[in-house]
Design a protein around this motif. Structure first.
Motif, PDB file in Angstrom:
ATOM      1  N   ILE A  64      39.000  40.549  41.408  1.00  0.00           N
ATOM      2  CA  ILE A  64      40.181  40.500  42.293  1.00  0.00           C
ATOM      3  C   ILE A  64      39.859  39.783  43.602  1.00  0.00           C
ATOM      4  O   ILE A  64      40.598  38.900  44.041  1.00  0.00           O
ATOM      5  CB  ILE A  64      40.687  41.937  42.589  1.00  0.00           C
ATOM      6  N   ALA A  65      38.756  40.156  44.247  1.00  0.00           N
ATOM      7  CA  ALA A  65      38.392  39.552  45.544  1.00  0.00           C
ATOM      8  C   ALA A  65      38.190  38.043  45.402  1.00  0.00           C
ATOM      9  O   ALA A  65      38.731  37.254  46.196  1.00  0.00           O
ATOM     10  CB  ALA A  65      37.138  40.216  46.099  1.00  0.00           C
ATOM     11  N   VAL A  66      37.424  37.639  44.387  1.00  0.00           N
ATOM     12  CA  VAL A  66      37.158  36.205  44.162  1.00  0.00           C
ATOM     13  C   VAL A  66      38.442  35.491  43.752  1.00  0.00           C
ATOM     14  O   VAL A  66      38.739  34.386  44.234  1.00  0.00           O
ATOM     15  CB  VAL A  66      36.059  36.029  43.080  1.00  0.00           C
ATOM     16  N   GLY A  67      39.235  36.131  42.858  1.00  0.00           N
ATOM     17  CA  GLY A  67      40.484  35.520  42.402  1.00  0.00           C
ATOM     18  C   GLY A  67      41.449  35.266  43.543  1.00  0.00           C
ATOM     19  O   GLY A  67      41.994  34.172  43.666  1.00  0.00           O
ATOM     20  N   VAL A  68      41.632  36.255  44.407  1.00  0.00           N
ATOM     21  CA  VAL A  68      42.549  36.115  45.555  1.00  0.00           C
ATOM     22  C   VAL A  68      42.043  35.033  46.508  1.00  0.00           C
ATOM     23  O   VAL A  68      42.817  34.184  46.961  1.00  0.00           O
ATOM     24  CB  VAL A  68      42.716  37.451  46.302  1.00  0.00           C
ATOM     25  N   ALA A  69      40.750  35.064  46.802  1.00  0.00           N
ATOM     26  CA  ALA A  69      40.176  34.075  47.729  1.00  0.00           C
ATOM     27  C   ALA A  69      40.392  32.654  47.217  1.00  0.00           C
ATOM     28  O   ALA A  69      40.793  31.760  47.979  1.00  0.00           O
ATOM     29  CB  ALA A  69      38.687  34.347  47.922  1.00  0.00           C
ATOM     30  N   ASN A  70      40.169  32.443  45.919  1.00  0.00           N
ATOM     31  CA  ASN A  70      40.328  31.099  45.347  1.00  0.00           C
ATOM     32  C   ASN A  70      41.791  30.695  45.234  1.00  0.00           C
ATOM     33  O   ASN A  70      42.136  29.536  45.426  1.00  0.00           O
ATOM     34  CB  ASN A  70      39.655  31.023  43.975  1.00  0.00           C
ATOM     35  N   LEU A  71      42.672  31.654  44.923  1.00  0.00           N
ATOM     36  CA  LEU A  71      44.104  31.347  44.837  1.00  0.00           C
ATOM     37  C   LEU A  71      44.681  31.000  46.206  1.00  0.00           C
ATOM     38  O   LEU A  71      45.451  30.057  46.347  1.00  0.00           O
ATOM     39  CB  LEU A  71      44.876  32.535  44.253  1.00  0.00           C
ATOM     40  N   ARG A  72      44.281  31.767  47.214  1.00  0.00           N
ATOM     41  CA  ARG A  72      44.745  31.492  48.585  1.00  0.00           C
ATOM     42  C   ARG A  72      44.255  30.126  49.044  1.00  0.00           C
ATOM     43  O   ARG A  72      44.968  29.392  49.701  1.00  0.00           O
ATOM     44  CB  ARG A  72      44.230  32.571  49.555  1.00  0.00           C
ATOM     45  N   ALA A  73      43.020  29.813  48.645  1.00  0.00           N
ATOM     46  CA  ALA A  73      42.437  28.527  49.044  1.00  0.00           C
ATOM     47  C   ALA A  73      43.250  27.368  48.469  1.00  0.00           C
ATOM     48  O   ALA A  73      43.338  26.303  49.066  1.00  0.00           O
ATOM     49  CB  ALA A  73      40.992  28.442  48.571  1.00  0.00           C
ATOM     50  N   HIS A  74      43.857  27.587  47.286  1.00  0.00           N
ATOM     51  CA  HIS A  74      44.658  26.528  46.661  1.00  0.00           C
ATOM     52  C   HIS A  74      46.155  26.690  46.948  1.00  0.00           C
ATOM     53  O   HIS A  74      46.989  26.086  46.285  1.00  0.00           O
ATOM     54  CB  HIS A  74      44.426  26.538  45.141  1.00  0.00           C
ATOM     55  N   ARG A  75      46.477  27.550  47.900  1.00  0.00           N
ATOM     56  CA  ARG A  75      47.874  27.796  48.309  1.00  0.00           C
ATOM     57  C   ARG A  75      48.752  28.260  47.144  1.00  0.00           C
ATOM     58  O   ARG A  75      49.940  27.960  47.083  1.00  0.00           O
ATOM     59  CB  ARG A  75      48.485  26.522  48.948  1.00  0.00           C
ATOM     60  N   GLN A  76      48.143  28.959  46.171  1.00  0.00           N
ATOM     61  CA  GLN A  76      48.898  29.396  44.995  1.00  0.00           C
ATOM     62  C   GLN A  76      49.228  30.885  45.025  1.00  0.00           C
ATOM     63  O   GLN A  76      49.934  31.370  44.153  1.00  0.00           O
ATOM     64  CB  GLN A  76      48.076  29.125  43.725  1.00  0.00           C
ATOM     65  N   MET A  77      48.715  31.595  46.015  1.00  0.00           N
ATOM     66  CA  MET A  77      48.771  33.043  45.977  1.00  0.00           C
ATOM     67  C   MET A  77      50.201  33.578  45.860  1.00  0.00           C
ATOM     68  O   MET A  77      50.475  34.453  45.036  1.00  0.00           O
ATOM     69  CB  MET A  77      48.105  33.610  47.238  1.00  0.00           C
TER      70      MET A  77
END
Length: 418
Positions: A64-77
């Protein structure tokens, strides 16, 4: 000789477990063979579940932590959030409507003599909980000391903390890049451990199914056959027709291709009756066999294991109508709408409450004034029905991750072309 694939080994394990369980059920229950067989099955099955639970919390936390961080980084969250919650609510609503329709048509429990259950109902004391108290427990279970939540295996609290940590890692930017890298490497280690544990899956699944088949009471199953048929039939209809149809319409993936990739997770869910315990296997299948991006799978699946419960929602709605029929109470349309809404809320559950499943079932019954003691009737067959509803719960999570990935990609293509 060519080595047998893990999928084939698991299927052999399922077959062996069913046959061995059937063999034991035909023997005298007190015999040394039956007692010894059940003891070994309990030992091996518990070991397999314990190993999965061992990696569950660190796997949920890091994914979850890694997934959210990477999704936010790609503006997809925000896209993933909307798509995930939208799918969860839609699929659970379909499941409940399917269950209520079947229960109204077949009317299981109508005319069944309640006398045979009177002793069980007298001895049973339901843990009653008003709706207001349920909400306060639910909110309290969301925000807990993360160390306590990690130690006690409180999945929902771990998911919430990991979500907040993932967002904080993005806001912090490059300052916390090392922590994100460390979490990514820890996630890869957890997935490696899952791969090792899965080598024991054929034996673990065989043991769990052997015990399940050997310990079921055939007399009770015959008496409640109509209710069991409605629950199992509608649950399978949702899992075999509705969810694959949604998947095909949205992504174009055929049911055969999906089931081939999801097989390990679905069989493990059936054997363990636990969405959470199956989660490590579900993540592995979705990422490696169904090719969902790790960022999306790591977000959707742990959230789905705690919130998305198609099979449970369907079961609780049908069970409410079954108990109403047994008690001779006719539920009108408005009362059935209340059952619909309460079953959806209750299926999402409150993991912080002991015996959460029973408490949430009581919540559904109380919402329309049904006797909470009616749960006593369901307890002896609950383990059998749990296998089917958990399998559909896990299938719903996997279909959800594929659907969410497709929606996010479609939105991205739309924005890039405009």
């Amino acid at each position: 000789m060519k080595k047998t694939s893990l999928n084939a080994q698991i299927l052999w394990g399922v077959l062996a477990g069913l046959l061995l369980g059937l063999g034991l059920s035909l023997l005298e229950k007190e015999s040394a063979v039956v007692q010894g067989g059940l003891y070994i099955a309990e030992l091996v099955g518990t070991l397999f579940i314990d190993l999965l639970k061992m990696v569950l919390i660190p796997l949920v936390f890091t994914s979850i932590a890694v997934g959210v961080a990477n999704l936010r980084a790609h503006r997809q969250m925000h896209k993933v959030w909307k798509a995930t919650l939208g799918f969860f609510i839609f699929s659970m609503a379909l499941a409940i409507m399917l269950g209520l329709t079947a229960a109204n048509l077949v009317r299981p429990g109508e005319g069944l003599q309640l006398a045979m259950f009177q002793d069980a109902m007298q001895d049973f004391r339901a843990a009653e909980m008003p709706m207001s108290e349920f909400f306060s427990h639910l909110l309290h279970s969301l925000f807990r000391n993360p160390i306590t939540a990690l130690a006690q295996g409180d999945v929902l609290a771990v998911v919430v903390f990991a979500l907040l940590l993932g967002i904080a890692l993005v806001v912090g930017g490059e300052r916390y890049a090392n922590i994100l890298t460390l979490l990514q490497e820890f996630l890869e280690l957890m997935l490696m451990l899952v791969g090792w544990i899965m080598r024991l899956a054929p034996l673990g699944i065989m043991a769990l199914l052997m015990k399940l088949v050997a310990t079921q009471d055939p007399v009770l199953l015959t008496t409640l056959i109509e209710f069991i048929a409605v629950v199992v039939g509608t649950t399978l209809l949702h899992g075999v027709v509705v969810l694959p149809l949604i998947l095909y319409l949205v992504t174009g993936m055929t049911p055969l291709k999906f089931w081939r990739g999801a097989r390990e997770a679905l069989i493990t869910a059936f054997a363990t009756s636990s969405s959470s315990a199956t989660l490590p296997v579900t993540l592995r299948c979705v990422e490696q066999h169904l090719h969902v991006k790790r960022d999306i799978a790591g977000f959707v699946l742990p959230l789905g294991a705690t919130l998305n419960m198609d099979g449970t929602a369907l079961y609780e709605a049908v069970a409410a109508l079954f108990i109403a029929n047994l008690a001779g109470i006719e539920l009108n349309l408005m009362q059935q709408i209340i059952v619909f809404l309460t079953a959806m809320l209750a299926a999402m559950g409150a993991p912080g409450i002991p015996s959460a499943g029973m408490v949430t079932m009581v919540l559904v019954l109380q919402s329309v004034g049904l006797p909470a003691e009616g749960i006593a009737i369901l307890l002896p067959i609950d383990r059998l029905l749990d296998t089917f509803r958990t399998t559909v719960n896990v299938e719903g999570d996997m279909v959800g991750s594929l659907v969410v990935q497709k929606w996010v990609r479609s939105e991205d293509r739309t924005h890039s072309s405009s």
